[in-house]
Scaffold this active site. Structure first.
Site, mmCIF file in Angstrom:
data_model
loop_
_atom_site.group_PDB
_atom_site.id
_atom_site.type_symbol
_atom_site.label_atom_id
_atom_site.label_comp_id
_atom_site.label_asym_id
_atom_site.label_seq_id
_atom_site.Cartn_x
_atom_site.Cartn_y
_atom_site.Cartn_z
ATOM 1 N N ARG A 148 40.427 76.908 75.732
ATOM 2 C CA ARG A 148 40.367 78.329 75.594
ATOM 3 C C ARG A 148 41.545 79.062 76.358
ATOM 4 O O ARG A 148 41.699 79.203 77.441
ATOM 5 C CB ARG A 148 39.144 78.945 76.234
ATOM 6 C CG ARG A 148 37.713 78.389 75.609
ATOM 7 C CD ARG A 148 37.606 79.257 74.250
ATOM 8 N NE ARG A 148 36.263 78.641 73.764
ATOM 9 C CZ ARG A 148 36.564 77.652 72.582
ATOM 10 N NH1 ARG A 148 37.733 76.882 72.415
ATOM 11 N NH2 ARG A 148 35.389 77.021 71.891
ATOM 12 N N ASP A 165 28.502 71.914 71.496
ATOM 13 C CA ASP A 165 27.430 71.626 72.856
ATOM 14 C C ASP A 165 26.586 70.584 72.718
ATOM 15 O O ASP A 165 26.274 69.770 73.311
ATOM 16 C CB ASP A 165 27.407 72.944 73.640
ATOM 17 C CG ASP A 165 28.587 73.822 73.722
ATOM 18 O OD1 ASP A 165 29.648 73.258 74.002
ATOM 19 O OD2 ASP A 165 28.195 75.045 73.830
ATOM 20 N N TYR A 203 34.482 90.325 79.098
ATOM 21 C CA TYR A 203 34.284 89.402 80.015
ATOM 22 C C TYR A 203 34.553 89.874 81.547
ATOM 23 O O TYR A 203 35.519 90.596 81.969
ATOM 24 C CB TYR A 203 35.086 88.289 80.084
ATOM 25 C CG TYR A 203 34.759 87.238 79.023
ATOM 26 C CD1 TYR A 203 33.724 86.169 79.095
ATOM 27 C CD2 TYR A 203 35.207 87.295 77.568
ATOM 28 C CE1 TYR A 203 33.300 85.360 78.112
ATOM 29 C CE2 TYR A 203 34.998 86.485 76.653
ATOM 30 C CZ TYR A 203 34.059 85.615 76.893
ATOM 31 O OH TYR A 203 33.581 84.529 75.806
#
Ligand code: AMP
Length: 302
Positions: A167, A258, A101
């Site tokens: 997270r 989601d 990331y």
């Protein structure tokens, strides 16, 4: 109630391996997934919008075009000269995926920095949706601003839905994550966790313990997803369990939660029927996990 479904969070650039050292660029994010599926599920009498902050550079413009092509309203999105989108790279080794990331300076981290812009967008919405990732990426002061803006929007009649999507790597520490998520649950009409996360990070013994914890935090209703197991719903003092239909061939569980949230909320906004909402959520999630990737065109028979 305003017929605007507004999702808030971070949409990132995704670089996915496409063979021989090349990568395919796409756009991805948990709240974006929910907005995208809500757009498919809600009728044309609903506006579906996304609120975040992006740069003024080309890749940010491309992301906005991507959202607009999906018929998602981007008019509230802030554009910042000195920032750009966060990015992640998917790497494959022996068939296993890993993620790298670059998001610590992303524009989305500033989404609550301009209180007026935030309140103006939230003030238009009938249903506001966000996640624990939305909270995690904000500076601590902006988290408070964000929760205050939610409270104000709610006073004006908006409903608020939240997936804790825990997270810990995105938070400064696990204790802060648990405290902020608990506080956020208290400003929500719907808290929609996945039990696996709650077991791991709150140590809940079973889905009922998650329901009780979020109700005690002040949530209006709690919907606990649990993979192929029963979905547990608590609303107005009643606890009910619904069994999702089994799915025989699971290809990729990305965006299961989601997509469930999108179809659940869209159906609930239409019918206010909890059973129909869970069936819609589980029905869509069950289709999504039979395909590769987060955004799947699989609504023909929903
Ligand atoms: P999760 O976030 O993993 O708990 O999953 C969200 C929703 O996706 C669940 O409530 C189910 O409706 C659906 N789902 C996930 N995994 C499965 C599975 N193995 N079989 C059937 N449905 C699933």
């Amino acid at each position: 109630m305003s017929r605007t479904f507004l999702a808030i969070g971070e949409c990132m650039v995704e670089m996915a391996p496409s063979g021989s050292g090349t990568y395919k660029m796409g756009f991805a994010g948990d709240t974006l997934n929910t907005a995208w599926y809500a757009r498919k599920y809600l009728g044309n009498d609903w506006n579906v919008g996304y609120f975040t902050a992006v740069g003024t550079d080309q890749v940010s413009s491309e992301m906005l075009e991507f959202l607009q092509t999906a018929n998602i309203d981007v008019s509230g999105i802030r554009r910042l000269d000195d920032r750009t989108l966060g990015l992640y790279l998917i790497q494959l080794k022996d068939g296993e995926r890993s993620f790298a990331y670059w998001r610590s300076q992303s524009a989305a981290r500033c989404l609550a920095a301009d209180r007026q812009a935030l309140e103006a967008s939230l003030g238009q919405a009938g249903l506001i949706y966000f996640s624990g990732i939305t909270l995690a990426i904000l500076p601590a002061d902006d988290r408070l601003t964000f929760l205050e803006a939610l409270r104000a929007a709610r006073k004006k009649g908006a409903q608020v839905a939240f997936d804790p999507n825990l997270r810990p790597r995105l938070w400064e520490d696990a204790e802060t994550m648990r405290a902020c998520v608990t506080e956020a649950a208290g400003v929500c009409d719907f808290v929609m966790p996945s039990f696996e996360d709650e077991l791991t990070h709150f140590g809940d013994a079973d889905p009922k313990a998650s329901v009780e914890r979020y109700l005690a935090a002040g949530a209006g209703a709690v919907v606990v997803k649990n993979g192929p197991e029963e979905v547990l719903c608590a609303r107005q003092g009643a606890l009910r369990a619904f069994q999702p239909r089994p799915v025989s061939t699971i290809v990729d569980t990305t965006a299961a939660g989601d997509s469930f949230n999108a179809a659940f909320l869209a159906e609930y906004l239409k019918s206010e029927n909890l059973e129909a909402a869970v069936a819609a959520g589980a029905g869509l999630a069950g289709r999504v996990i039979q395909h590769r990737g987060a955004l799947v065109e699989c609504l023909e028979s929903v």
